[in-house]
Design an enzyme around this catalytic site. Structure first.
Site, PDB file in Angstrom:
ATOM      1  N   ASP A 316       0.815  -1.220   0.000  1.00 36.14           N
ATOM      2  CA  ASP A 316       0.000   0.000   0.000  1.00 36.14           C
ATOM      3  C   ASP A 316       0.850   1.272   0.000  1.00 36.14           C
ATOM      4  O   ASP A 316       0.329   2.367  -0.219  1.00 36.14           O
ATOM      5  CB  ASP A 316      -0.934   0.006   1.213  1.00 36.14           C
ATOM      6  CG  ASP A 316      -1.989  -1.086   1.100  1.00 36.14           C
ATOM      7  OD1 ASP A 316      -2.290  -1.518  -0.025  1.00 36.14           O
ATOM      8  OD2 ASP A 316      -2.509  -1.513   2.152  1.00 36.14           O
ATOM      9  N   LYS A 343      -5.878  -2.705  -7.292  1.00 38.92           N
ATOM     10  CA  LYS A 343      -6.204  -2.007  -6.036  1.00 38.92           C
ATOM     11  C   LYS A 343      -7.386  -1.071  -6.282  1.00 38.92           C
ATOM     12  O   LYS A 343      -8.095  -1.217  -7.279  1.00 38.92           O
ATOM     13  CB  LYS A 343      -4.966  -1.253  -5.533  1.00 38.92           C
ATOM     14  CG  LYS A 343      -3.841  -2.184  -5.088  1.00 38.92           C
ATOM     15  CD  LYS A 343      -4.247  -2.984  -3.864  1.00 38.92           C
ATOM     16  CE  LYS A 343      -3.210  -3.999  -3.489  1.00 38.92           C
ATOM     17  NZ  LYS A 343      -3.671  -4.926  -2.472  1.00 38.92           N
TER      18      LYS A 343
HETATM   19  C1  S3P Z   1      -5.300  -5.770   3.271  1.00 38.41           C
HETATM   20  C2  S3P Z   1      -4.519  -6.490   2.405  1.00 38.41           C
HETATM   21  C3  S3P Z   1      -3.904  -5.929   1.195  1.00 38.41           C
HETATM   22  C4  S3P Z   1      -3.861  -4.417   1.252  1.00 38.41           C
HETATM   23  C5  S3P Z   1      -5.170  -3.828   1.696  1.00 38.41           C
HETATM   24  C6  S3P Z   1      -5.527  -4.324   3.076  1.00 38.41           C
HETATM   25  C7  S3P Z   1      -5.880  -6.450   4.445  1.00 38.41           C
HETATM   26  O1  S3P Z   1      -4.667  -6.301   0.062  1.00 38.41           O
HETATM   27  O2  S3P Z   1      -3.495  -3.889  -0.017  1.00 38.41           O
HETATM   28  O3  S3P Z   1      -5.092  -2.419   1.731  1.00 38.41           O
HETATM   29  O4  S3P Z   1      -6.355  -5.750   5.369  1.00 38.41           O
HETATM   30  O5  S3P Z   1      -5.882  -7.683   4.457  1.00 38.41           O
HETATM   31  P1  S3P Z   1      -4.428  -7.700  -0.689  1.00 38.41           P
HETATM   32  O6  S3P Z   1      -4.804  -8.793   0.214  1.00 38.41           O
HETATM   33  O7  S3P Z   1      -5.327  -7.636  -1.889  1.00 38.41           O
HETATM   34  O8  S3P Z   1      -2.980  -7.709  -1.058  1.00 38.41           O
END
Ligand code: S3P
Length: 435
Positions: A316, A343
């Site tokens: 992120d 994203k």
């Molecule tokens: C998150 C996981 C990440 C991250 C998101 C929050 C989480 O996404 O980018 O902002 O809280 O599990 P991904 O699981 O798609 O990588």
């Protein structure tokens, strides 16, 4: 506040900041509090739009949730006594809410439709519904695009061993939540370790989990015990001001009570490798999440390569790291980050096109970006693309541009960082104009 003008003509950033609570941990605290029977109390909760969507959804399932600022009490009859909601469950902009909810509801007694805003309704959900369907989960949608709205009919699940094709904490968490309600032992194996907040918090609520290498297993049929959860500050929010402190000469910013979970601290590694001075003081480690005080000081920065297992530890933060790289000497390469394309927006295209408007030398690649620095940036009008992290990247860019930066569609910043501009103003001692 949909259009904001941010300007900063010289000066330094200085001060102490307590960033709002961690978004990932706040979601999970409400979710686990709702699954457990009894009253869970949460302190330091992030009252941003995404986490408020999670609160609204669990209230619709019959969980009593009261919030007073950043203190939240979750009083639940337990997952087995949840009710079918009268209306669809609206996850707003929050991918974490939607994907974790799919895993939780799959093995619950509830039938519900999950929906979201126009951005979320374009994001891929098959990454969770595919393994959950293998576990016996029942999902239906009006079209076969693999996106929301999706109706989940809770049912009896069976365990599985899931080898994850992508590094995603959301997918891992959805499968672990389903495994918690399933019969037998569910194992999830990752190629590179993603954030482990679900695993830590399940243990804090009394569940047994076994971790071995890149695998974690959970036995179905366990019960959770309500407890008290402290949410530390979100290092992904702090990252914007950490990068600001690193690139504005003479600056130093201290972050209090910020989360220091090693699966999230890739930004610290990168800042140090680029030459910034980062000091971690008072690391607190006990039950729950580690946190502490962190100071970042400016320095001459040089380019780095960011790839492989580091990517999930700073996924992120990549938009603001790309901005930082425009001020570093040499060519910074970001690769193995194709996840950025799915994203809140396609963050590879959006980051490159917005930073190019300021004169940055940055090119998209299929799985990342290539940035050449240092470049003198010039103010321009940037668009957030409805993505909170793009909006904050644009505001931080104004600290190194000649001339001001106008940010269109800036209100999305409230998704993860309410009070962002107050913190920016206090650290720069300059008023940001809001139109
Ligand atoms: C998150 C996981 C990440 C991250 C998101 C929050 C989480 O996404 O980018 O902002 O809280 O599990 P991904 O699981 O798609 O990588």
């Amino acid at each position: 506040m949909d259009r904001i003008t941010a300007s900063f003509e010289g000066g330094v950033l200085n001060g102490v900041v307590q960033v709002p609570g961690d978004k990932s941990i706040s979601h999970r605290a409400v979710m686990l509090g709702a699954i457990a029977e009894g009253t869970t109390s949460i302190s330091g909760f992030l009252a941003g739009e995404d986490c408020l969507s999670t609160i609204r959804i669990f209230s619709q399932l019959g969980v009593g949730i009261e919030r007073n600022g950043t203190d939240v009490s979750v009083k639940s009859p337990g997952i087995l006594k949840w009710k079918d909601p009268v209306n669809p469950l609206d996850a707003g902009n929050s991918g974490t809410t939607a994907r974790l909810l799919l895993g939780i509801l799959a093995g619950s007694p509830v039938t519900a439709q999950i929906s979201g805003d126009r951005y979320l309704c374009k994001r891929p959900m098959r990454r969770v519904t595919t393994p959950l369907t293998e576990m016996g989960g029942s999902f239906s949608a009006d079209n076969d695009s693999g996106t929301l709205p999706i109706t989940v009919t809770g049912t009896t699940l069976k365990s599985m061993h899931y080898e994850m094709p992508i590094a995603s904490a959301q997918v891992k968490s959805a499968v672990l939540f389903a495994g918690f309600s399933a019969q037998g032992t569910t194992v999830v194996t990752e190629k590179a370790v993603s954030r482990d907040h679900t695993e830590r918090m399940l243990q804090q609520f009394g569940a047994n989990l076994l971790g071995e290498g890149n695998s974690v297993s959970i036995e179905g049929g366990q019960t959770l015990k309500a407890c008290a959860v402290k949410v530390p500050g979100d290092i992904s929010s702090a990252a914007f001001f950490m990068c600001a402190a690193a690139m504005v000469s003479g600056s130093a910013i201290t972050f209090k009570d910020v989360g220091l979970n090693p699966t999230r601290t890739g930004i610290i590694d990168v800042l140090k490798e680029m030459g910034a001075k980062v000091t971690v003081e008072q690391k607190v480690e006990g039950e729950g999440e580690p946190y502490g005080t962190l100071t970042v000081e400016a320095a001459n920065l040089h380019a780095v390569e960011i790839s492989g297992a580091l990517i999930p530890r700073l996924i992120d933060e990549l938009p603001v790291i790309a901005l930082l790289a425009t001020q570093a000497e040499g060519v910074t390469i970001i690769k193995d980050a194709e996840e950025l394309r799915v994203k809140e927006t396609d963050r590879i295209e959006a980051v490159c096109s917005e930073l190019q408007k300021l004169g940055a030398i940055i090119e998209p690649t299929p799985d990342g970006m290539r940035i050449t620095g240092p470049t003198k940036l010039t103010g321009a009008t940037l668009n957030s693309h409805g993505d909170h992290r793009l909006g904050m990247m644009a505001a931080i860019a104004s600290l190194v541009t000649e001339g001001s930066v106008q940010i269109e569609d800036a209100s999305c910043i409230n998704v993860s960082y309410p009070g962002f501009f107050d913190h920016l103003n206090s650290l720069t001692q300059i008023e940001t104009l809001m139109e």
